[in-house]
Design an enzyme around this catalytic site. Structure first.
Site, PDB file in Angstrom:
ATOM      1  N   GLU A 365      20.498  69.862  31.479  1.00 38.59           N
ATOM      2  CA  GLU A 365      21.300  69.743  32.694  1.00 38.59           C
ATOM      3  C   GLU A 365      20.503  69.230  33.887  1.00 38.59           C
ATOM      4  OE1 GLU A 365      24.571  73.216  31.878  1.00 38.59           O
ATOM      5  OE2 GLU A 365      22.678  73.841  32.747  1.00 38.59           O
TER       6      GLU A 365
HETATM    7  C1  TNX Z   1      24.532  76.193  29.963  1.00 39.52           C
HETATM    8  S1  TNX Z   1      22.876  75.747  27.722  1.00 39.52           S
HETATM    9  C2  TNX Z   1      23.214  76.271  30.374  1.00 39.52           C
HETATM   10  C3  TNX Z   1      22.776  77.400  31.184  1.00 39.52           C
HETATM   11  C4  TNX Z   1      23.897  78.334  31.523  1.00 39.52           C
HETATM   12  C5  TNX Z   1      24.816  78.494  30.331  1.00 39.52           C
HETATM   13  C6  TNX Z   1      25.905  79.497  30.555  1.00 39.52           C
HETATM   14  C7  TNX Z   1      21.906  75.282  28.678  1.00 39.52           C
HETATM   15  C8  TNX Z   1      20.765  74.703  28.073  1.00 39.52           C
HETATM   16  N1  TNX Z   1      22.199  75.423  29.971  1.00 39.52           N
HETATM   17  O1  TNX Z   1      22.133  76.951  32.347  1.00 39.52           O
HETATM   18  O2  TNX Z   1      23.357  79.563  31.886  1.00 39.52           O
HETATM   19  O3  TNX Z   1      25.357  77.253  29.995  1.00 39.52           O
HETATM   20  O4  TNX Z   1      26.638  79.703  29.375  1.00 39.52           O
END
Ligand code: TNX
Length: 559
Positions: A365
């Site tokens: 992300e």
């Molecule tokens: C996605 S999965 C994220 C996290 C969040 C999560 C909540 C991932 C690598 N990043 O930053 O906490 O979803 O479900």
């Protein structure tokens, strides 16, 4: 009381605040537990406890039921029942080879058995019969074992201490659930006769705990480690940094922890592990044969670091600390040299504290980092991990850059993720990148079970117990060679989770299904048999004080 901010509170409905200070009503000394944070919360706990403990009332249901030889999670590779059972008595000894590690496993088993049986169970290198833990050459691999049970004793044989330890977990599950209680129980303590030969399908059977969004104290982490050990997990991935908190002391950049760790989602006090705390977690995990995989998430998810040191920001201005739940707004400054001094220092110090082979650099992300910068960043950072002797692990977005040789990508997409993104990961796998599978709509333990679940998120949909169990890691990603799959991991993100009680409500009963996917041969897979074995774990969790969700898909024994 700490509050949860949107969008979580919106999603979670009116129950969430009620659960904020939920804590254990019944506690158990075999598993480490927390003290209530606020005395005042105790009153609330009684009320709230009713809603969550309704799932796990204090009953001895099923505690006298005798397990058949194969009634174990994860399902053993081969089970050959027959012959006389073995009965543990006040004369039973735990016999070990004369090595520190075998004695360690013997001592662990004695600690499990003594409180409930009331027997002395000396751990000794002498005598015959009884429970024997034996290290020997054989076809067991690093983690496999053989368990032989008959009239004169139970022998667990393994090539390595980890195999003995996993064999001990099997033995534990073959005993009545009441063996997990911390006061003397009537018994009898009978193990069915026969032979189990067992070895894991995958070498990576992980669970991730997000200690950044909410901080979990060392005792809370240890409690989860003990629960993971029961199901033969062998990796504890700690998500040590994110926008909301930096949770590990770094001597060369001290404000990361002291300032960057000073809050959490909802504005609570946060916290961080001193180096001594972290070493204690690593030691404790090691005593349960789990490797700690530390994650420092970069270049995104870095607001806590950026808030702690203005010079890490491209504009030289430190943002405020963040206590919300949005993602994707922060980035280390890729063009600045100081960024790489920072990364080098952090990776060096964390690598030095970490005996395990792996170091997770996040990489998910990174919406505030351009693709070009992301690739540049990963090209510079991965060699730093190698320089300090560790293997790179990253979220699967790492495959959009150039994964280092031997790197592992952790896939967190959905069944329905687009073909192009899946193909990018599969292509990397064909090129030698290892895969750990954590599909969010299967094994994200922070996803709600259904619309009524009072905790958790639902961006990946609802994940019921069957859904989290009923898939095949070996055939999940089209085009990825089965040999690239190193295993599975169940992440537990903590935007809505504040204490062990919350962890357990989301992890149980889904966590053991992930363990089975990681350990058991595909031929052993089947929901109908699994749900029966899972149901039989309920009384064990009650004996251990684990407050689980009494999922309607599982035929729990009557209370
Ligand atoms: C996605 S999965 C994220 C996290 C969040 C999560 C909540 C991932 C690598 N990043 O930053 O906490 O979803 O479900």
């Amino acid at each position: 009381m700490r509050g949860i901010v949107s969008p979580v509170s919106r999603e979670s409905g009116p129950y969430l605040l009620e659960l904020q200070e939920g804590t254990f009503v019944r506690q158990h000394r075999k598993l480490h537990h927390r003290a209530p944070r606020l005395l005042a919360s105790l009153l609330l706990v009684t009320a709230v406890g009713a809603s969550l403990t309704a799932a796990a009332p204090a009953t001895a249901a099923g505690s006298g039921t005798r397990a058949a030889l194969g009634d174990v999670i994860p399902a053993p590779a081969s089970v050959d029942p027959g012959g006389s059972p073995y009965r543990i008595t006040e004369r039973t000894r735990i016999r070990v080879d004369d090595s520190r590690e075998a004695r360690g496993v013997g001592g662990y088993l004695a600690d499990v058995l003594r409180p409930s049986t009331g027997y002395r169970l000396p751990v000794t290198t002498h005598g015959d019969g009884g429970i024997r833990l034996r290290l020997a050459k054989g076809p067991y691999g690093d983690e496999g074992y053989r368990l032989d049970s008959g009239r004169s004793g139970v022998t667990i044989t393994a090539a390595r201490p980890a195999g003995l330890f996993h064999g001990v977990q099997t033995l534990r599950q073959l005993l009545p659930a009441a063996v997990e209680r911390d006061s003397v129980q009537p018994g009898p303590w009978v193990v069915a006769g026969g032979t189990i030969k067992d070895t894991p399908r995958y070498g990576w059977r992980g669970a991730m705990l997000d200690v950044s969004r909410h901080f979990f104290r060392v005792e809370e982490v240890k409690r989860y480690i003990d629960q993971l050990a029961l199901y033969k997990f062998n990796k504890l991935h700690l998500h040590l940094s994110d926008d909301q908190g930096w949770r590990i002391a770094v001597d060369s950049w001290p404000r990361l922890a002291t300032y960057g760790g000073s809050t959490e989602v909802g504005g609570g006090p946060g916290g961080y592990y001193t180096k001594a705390d972290y070493k204690e977690i690593v030691r404790y995990a090691g005593s349960r044969h789990l490797e700690v995989v530390p994650e420092i998430d970069m270049p995104g998810h870095t607001n806590a670091a950026l808030a702690s040191y203005a010079e890490l920001n491209c504009d030289g201005v430190a943002p405020p600390l963040y206590t919300g739940t949005q993602v994707g707004f922060s980035s280390l400054c890729v063009p600045k040299e100081i960024t790489y001094d920072f990364v080098d220092d952090v990776v060096r110090e964390i690598a030095a504290l970490t005996p395990g082979r792996h170091l997770h650099i996040g990489g998910d992300e990174a919406h505030s980092t351009s693709h070009e910068d992301y690739v540049k960043f990963m090209d510079r950072v991965q060699p730093v991990v190698a320089k300090y002797g560790k293997t790179v692990v990253g979220w699967h977005q790492l495959t959009g850059a150039t994964p280092a040789k031997g790197a592992i990508a952790q896939y967190w997409g959905l069944d329905g993720t687009g073909a192009a993104e899946k193909e990018q990961v599969a292509a990397a796998a064909r090129n030698g990148t290892g895969l750990v599978l954590s599909p969010a709509d299967r094994v994200y333990l922070d996803m709600k079970y259904d619309a009524q679940t009072p905790l958790g998120l639902s961006w990946a949909g609802y994940v019921d117990v069957r859904r989290s169990y009923d898939w095949d890691p070996g055939a999940y990603l089209p085009g990825a060679p089965a040999s690239a799959v190193k295993g599975v991991e169940a992440p537990l993100w903590s935007e809505t989770l504040e204490n062990s009680r919350h962890i357990e409500y989301m992890a149980f009963p889904r966590l053991p299904g992930v363990a089975e996917l990681g350990w058991s041969p595909r031929a052993a897979h089947g929901w109908d048999g699994y749900k029966q074995r899972l149901a039989a774990q309920g009384p064990r969790w009650e004996a251990l004080g684990i407050g689980y969700y009494r999922a309607p898909q599982v035929p729990w024994p009557a209370e």
